[in-house]
Design an enzyme around this catalytic site. Sequence first.
Site, PDB file in Angstrom:
ATOM      1  N   GLN A  10       3.728  -2.007  -4.821  1.00  0.00           N
ATOM      2  CA  GLN A  10       4.265  -1.426  -6.049  1.00  0.00           C
ATOM      3  C   GLN A  10       5.767  -1.183  -5.933  1.00  0.00           C
ATOM      4  O   GLN A  10       6.269  -0.821  -4.870  1.00  0.00           O
ATOM      5  CB  GLN A  10       3.548  -0.106  -6.352  1.00  0.00           C
ATOM      6  CG  GLN A  10       3.527   0.243  -7.821  1.00  0.00           C
ATOM      7  CD  GLN A  10       2.420   1.229  -8.151  1.00  0.00           C
ATOM      8  OE1 GLN A  10       1.382   1.239  -7.528  1.00  0.00           O
ATOM      9  NE2 GLN A  10       2.646   2.052  -9.154  1.00  0.00           N
ATOM     10  N   SER A  94       0.490  -1.986   0.985  1.00  0.00           N
ATOM     11  CA  SER A  94      -0.311  -1.122   0.115  1.00  0.00           C
ATOM     12  C   SER A  94      -1.219  -1.974  -0.776  1.00  0.00           C
ATOM     13  O   SER A  94      -2.108  -2.655  -0.276  1.00  0.00           O
ATOM     14  CB  SER A  94       0.593  -0.179  -0.687  1.00  0.00           C
ATOM     15  OG  SER A  94      -0.165   0.816  -1.340  1.00  0.00           O
ATOM     16  N   LEU A  95      -0.999  -1.982  -2.103  1.00  0.00           N
ATOM     17  CA  LEU A  95      -1.866  -2.791  -2.967  1.00  0.00           C
ATOM     18  C   LEU A  95      -1.817  -4.261  -2.560  1.00  0.00           C
ATOM     19  O   LEU A  95      -2.766  -5.030  -2.807  1.00  0.00           O
ATOM     20  CB  LEU A  95      -1.472  -2.645  -4.431  1.00  0.00           C
ATOM     21  CG  LEU A  95      -0.296  -3.481  -4.935  1.00  0.00           C
ATOM     22  CD1 LEU A  95      -0.745  -4.831  -5.482  1.00  0.00           C
ATOM     23  CD2 LEU A  95       0.502  -2.750  -5.971  1.00  0.00           C
ATOM     24  N   ARG A 119      -8.324   1.499  -8.593  1.00  0.00           N
ATOM     25  CA  ARG A 119      -7.459   2.148  -7.593  1.00  0.00           C
ATOM     26  C   ARG A 119      -6.258   2.808  -8.263  1.00  0.00           C
ATOM     27  O   ARG A 119      -5.908   3.957  -7.978  1.00  0.00           O
ATOM     28  CB  ARG A 119      -6.998   1.102  -6.575  1.00  0.00           C
ATOM     29  CG  ARG A 119      -6.171   1.629  -5.406  1.00  0.00           C
ATOM     30  CD  ARG A 119      -5.871   0.446  -4.467  1.00  0.00           C
ATOM     31  NE  ARG A 119      -5.140   0.829  -3.273  1.00  0.00           N
ATOM     32  CZ  ARG A 119      -3.816   0.825  -3.146  1.00  0.00           C
ATOM     33  NH1 ARG A 119      -3.054   0.469  -4.179  1.00  0.00           N
ATOM     34  NH2 ARG A 119      -3.239   1.176  -2.008  1.00  0.00           N
ATOM     35  N   HIS A 203      -0.542   7.617  -0.490  1.00  0.00           N
ATOM     36  CA  HIS A 203      -0.696   7.518   0.965  1.00  0.00           C
ATOM     37  C   HIS A 203      -0.492   8.859   1.685  1.00  0.00           C
ATOM     38  O   HIS A 203       0.245   8.950   2.670  1.00  0.00           O
ATOM     39  CB  HIS A 203       0.244   6.444   1.531  1.00  0.00           C
ATOM     40  CG  HIS A 203      -0.071   5.075   1.006  1.00  0.00           C
ATOM     41  ND1 HIS A 203      -1.217   4.404   1.336  1.00  0.00           N
ATOM     42  CD2 HIS A 203       0.602   4.276   0.137  1.00  0.00           C
ATOM     43  CE1 HIS A 203      -1.235   3.241   0.707  1.00  0.00           C
ATOM     44  NE2 HIS A 203      -0.149   3.149  -0.038  1.00  0.00           N
ATOM     45  N   GLN A 252      -6.886   3.418   3.755  1.00  0.00           N
ATOM     46  CA  GLN A 252      -5.528   3.099   3.332  1.00  0.00           C
ATOM     47  C   GLN A 252      -5.051   4.001   2.190  1.00  0.00           C
ATOM     48  O   GLN A 252      -3.857   4.271   2.059  1.00  0.00           O
ATOM     49  CB  GLN A 252      -5.489   1.621   2.907  1.00  0.00           C
ATOM     50  CG  GLN A 252      -4.125   1.083   2.560  1.00  0.00           C
ATOM     51  CD  GLN A 252      -4.184   0.228   1.314  1.00  0.00           C
ATOM     52  OE1 GLN A 252      -4.600   0.690   0.273  1.00  0.00           O
ATOM     53  NE2 GLN A 252      -3.762  -1.011   1.442  1.00  0.00           N
TER      54      GLN A 252
END
Length: 312
Positions: A10, A94-95, A119, A203, A252
């Site tokens: 992102q 991440s994503l 998510r 996170h 995660q």
Amino acid sequence: MTRAFVFPGQGSQAVGMGQALAEAFPLAREVFEEVDDALSQKLSALMFDGPLEELTLTQNAQPALMAVSMAVARVLDHAGIKVADTAIMVAGHSLGEYSALAAVGSLGLADTARLLRIRGEAMQKAVPVGEGAMAALLGLSLEDAQAVAKEAAQGDVCEAANDNAPGQVVISGSKTAIDRAIEIAKGKGCKRAMLLPVSAPFHCALMAPAAEVMAEALSKVTIRVPSVPLVANVRAARVTDPEEIRQLLVEQVTGSVRWREGVLHMAENGVTELVELGSGKVLAGLAKRIHKDLTARSIQGPADVEAFAKDV
């Protein structure tokens, strides 16, 4: 040249993302149409035309970034540049980990789009707007940033969320604790400490409700053995077991993205070039800062595809 394919997270979204690919390659259009159908939303129109404020919403940005990465991967595959033949590892920020798993056949495209929509919504809902924050601490080591976060917590949540590169650590947690951390960091030799324009504290432990949602969602999808190993965010090491991958995707959500360590793991195990597939050039830009011998390139549009095809 020994390559790893990496996938952006992102912050790399931009209006117009994927449009040139869609105009040049029918396969790219098919990817965008499949994602649109999976989400029952014309996400591709939002990607191509905006507005940016709507595209940047977490639940839109996450599947949109994945869609562009997968469009690039499909176009390369059709050109004979298959992930399994061209890369020895994959990773995503991440994503981007979901994009990586889709690219190596662990997750289906429609499942990946739906998981990222869930998510994004779950991460947004986990903490009321204004109660969480994230900040970049520039010029501090991971250990120093962790010490700042620990000192600033004072009963609140304040943790290192992203270890992106040497001297670039992002912290996440309660807004009051992050504000304290910014002031503490300035007194610890931090070159620059600044709040990030994000809508939730990703996170960190505050994302626990979202992790529960993702555990439920991930339990319902098929995860296959990847065609090449995934370097997982929370472990900074290779994984191939589907059930292990499923568990790490849950971890995660609240765990730190150990990107610097993951890239070092790739470099120390034979990777000489990182190839970033999708929108933006953030990960390619970090590569040399992490390991001086790494080269990197990004593949976003038709010209990038053509140039890469000549080199492989």
